[in-house]
Design an enzyme around this catalytic site. Sequence first.
Site, PDB file in Angstrom:
ATOM      1  N   THR A 838       0.739  -1.218   0.241  1.00 26.47           N
ATOM      2  CA  THR A 838      -0.054   0.031   0.119  1.00 26.47           C
ATOM      3  C   THR A 838       0.800   1.296  -0.108  1.00 26.47           C
ATOM      4  O   THR A 838       0.314   2.277  -0.370  1.00 26.47           O
ATOM      5  CB  THR A 838      -0.965  -0.005   1.286  1.00 26.47           C
ATOM      6  N   CYS A 839       2.041   1.069   0.414  1.00 30.36           N
ATOM      7  CA  CYS A 839       2.973   2.564   0.674  1.00 30.36           C
ATOM      8  C   CYS A 839       3.207   2.811  -0.935  1.00 30.36           C
ATOM      9  O   CYS A 839       3.149   3.982  -0.960  1.00 30.36           O
ATOM     10  CB  CYS A 839       4.144   1.959   1.269  1.00 30.36           C
ATOM     11  N   SER A 840       3.683   1.811  -1.725  1.00 33.32           N
ATOM     12  CA  SER A 840       4.066   2.257  -3.127  1.00 33.32           C
ATOM     13  C   SER A 840       2.715   1.782  -4.149  1.00 33.32           C
ATOM     14  O   SER A 840       2.918   2.212  -5.222  1.00 33.32           O
ATOM     15  CB  SER A 840       5.055   1.496  -3.560  1.00 33.32           C
ATOM     16  N   ASP A 871       5.495  -4.049   2.105  1.00 33.48           N
ATOM     17  CA  ASP A 871       6.495  -3.260   1.695  1.00 33.48           C
ATOM     18  C   ASP A 871       8.180  -3.441   2.113  1.00 33.48           C
ATOM     19  O   ASP A 871       9.027  -3.152   1.328  1.00 33.48           O
ATOM     20  CB  ASP A 871       6.354  -1.675   2.261  1.00 33.48           C
TER      21      ASP A 871
END
Length: 893
Positions: A838-840, A871
């Site tokens: 979800t971070c990228s 991540d």
Amino acid sequence: MRAGGEAPHQVLGRLRFLLQCSECFRRARALPAALCYVPREVQYKICKDPAAATAAAAARSLLSVWDSPGPARGGKRAARATIEVRKGGCLRATGEEYCNGAGLWVKLSKEHLEECRCSQELDEGWLLARRFGEGGDKLVPVEPAEKIQWQHQTFGVDYKPAASWEQVVDLTYSMRLGKKPRPIEQDEAAVRKFRSVPPSWSYEHDMELARFLYDHSERSLQSRDCIKEHIYSVEVSSQAEDYKACYLTDNQAETFWESNGSVGQHWVRLNMKKGAIVKKLWLTLNVQIHSYIPRKVAVYGGAPNSLQHLRTVLINESSYQDVCILRDMKTHLPVLEIRILECRDQGCDVRLRGIKIKSFWEWELNLNADMFQPEWLVRYPLLEGMDADVLYRRAVLIQRFVQLLDSVLWYLIPISEESIGTFNVLRSMKPFLLLSKQGPALITQCLQSSESSPPSSMPKLYINRQLARHHRAHPQLDPSGRNTVFTQVYESLAYSEKIKQPLDYRWPRNYIQWWECDFAMEGIVDNGGGFRDSLSDISEELCPSSGDVPVPLPFFVRTPNQGNSSSDTRDMYVPNPSCKDFAKYEWIGQLMGAALRSKEILVSTAKPMPPVSVWQWVQEGCGEDTSLPLQVLSLPGLVWKQLAGEEVIWSKDFAAVDAELVKLLEVLEGVDREAFDFMFGRELTYTTVRSDQRMVELIPNGSSTVVRYEDRKDFIRLVQRARLEESKEQVAALRAGLLRVVPQAVLDLLTWQQLERKVCGYPELTVDDVKTFITFEDLNSDDPRIRTFLEALSNFTSEDLSRFLKFVTGRSRLPVQILVYPDRSGTEQLDVMPQASTCSCTLYLPNYSSAQACEELLRYAVYNCMSIDTDTDEPSGLEVAIESPELWRHFVQ
């Protein structure tokens, strides 16, 4: 008496009973025996199918007996035995019933089977009492004449024993004078099955099951071709050579059917498949030539040789697309015939571009065990993997509970603001109101009874959107936001109300324009479009749909989750605890109430820019109407629950605001003294950080008071209370504004999810919307994984797509860029679970043997693996929290 004619002692008894049931649901205890009542014995007689040619002549009936309910539809399992019932005779059975896709089953004990001279020795047997969708004989419960005569002789002619669960409830919980009837002896084994509660069951399971039942009844009518599934054939009275009947169902905009006969003699006949029941039937008009458009049609239905008139429809002159001519049939009609009585301009022949139908199978109309298929439970993680029979029996009890709740709902809810009544005592039952049949009618009546007359003339507002756009780009230059569309509209209305009558927003649903907009330097004549644009601008200013832009107004702040890459709720806002402009919060609440009453919803229709260059975006048609219906009052369930008056649960509801804090407090509660001293020493004090990033003290001098190990639970309780109530004043102002427009009774009847949808609508996502924002990396354009993935995604519903966005990006709304890479494990293993960062905003796509396998695993992942984030290869958030006092200090200091 407003409800079903219940006597006062019945109503009071049922209220007592509902309160007891509610407590049992909340504590996951066995429900009262009266709700689970099953009579020990019931007598049935055979009701012959009138459509059967030999029905009258048959002197006996042979009934098949199975050792368990079955076979379900399409099953091949053979019956174990047969029993014979003579014409006019009765059959004794237990009161236990079971419903699956085949129909309604009744259970016979060993004693009953011996009495019927069963051809095989069985300990118990099951008979199909009523078959779904295929006609045939039915078993109908009756009271034998000799038993009635004995009861009258023994107890008097007015004596009626309690034989149903409703009667047993009234008998057990209602107070009455005189001798009470006695309930028929219950089937102990069947009652034990109903009262049994699985060890892992909780109130949340019941709420999820209620949501499943509600969604299933709605979804059974969606995402399928009802024409092909439910219509056997289509016949017409006549047809022109090149415009045949087959064009009525080809779903093509360019083709149509044209009649070729006498005036008033045109018809279309739909031969329905057995068991199909029509929800809605539309005609799609062909408007190229006015005289070919039907003006008056009649619908007939029934058996082919005995059609009955159902409805006559006069088609409005302004109708040029789909016209609904039939709705909400309750039984199967073998034939539906649409008769064209008149055409416009006295036309001779008729043209129809098509026929649309929404329908369902008869077995879908009834609660049955076959509803609980694994592929349908994947969206409900708490129910997944549970035995279908357990879910079926629990669903039967919920259905009974709601049925009883409906019988007294009119007595609980005031129908006007002057009425005396409250729903507070039954507030914990609100999740089950989704299934109420009386609730929608009560809501409509409450809204209509509190309507006001629309103003004779609407206010005209002068708005400068150029100034508003400049403020959005640089909101720090003016924290008050006086140039925003929100403030311009608010102040213009406030000035207008000083001159004219104040707006109360309680207008009828068909009053769809609340003010007229005159936009500076824009050549727009506002016939409704400008007004809707202003609502869209206001919504976007309150809660921007993009997470990369500043918030132009001070009323809402982004939740801490928006900065948390592992959260699945990264697009939410909460009322700003620091903002004390309660008058404007009340006005926002009034707008929410007005949206609930009307056809308008608080959404943005701005065009989100896809992840391509600006020049490419312009070249590819930015001027076309590619707007997306994005929900912009993106408030978490925590806020909607408070607006609806529902109970807030820390672990469940605050996780949508600050998931990291919820996890950290769980760790703190379970940590031992040594770990506590190592992590914090004397650095943890009685403070916490609110959503507006301001630190507050939890006790007097809290910033200088150290939290001791033995006091950590008190500290946790204080943090939870402070964070749950951080926006208490702002939410109270929103609710006050809402209640100025919407009666309290309506909020009592709506669940928080329903309230959100009525205010913000149903933001439908399509696969094409999502595809626009997907970029494939390290995958050739002809890679089969791309084709398989996109084919799987095409079968996702709007809710599935929203969950997919959350799984990959932590956001449920567009615009957001999605990157798709090959599975980074480097293996060629087939059909494994996908992973996401979800971070990228990245999805790692494995190899799949088929689109179906990809669809099933991807859907499972998006509903059940929301906490997975790949991540890094670092320890999970739980492990990081134990060794990270800096992270602790960020949240609680």
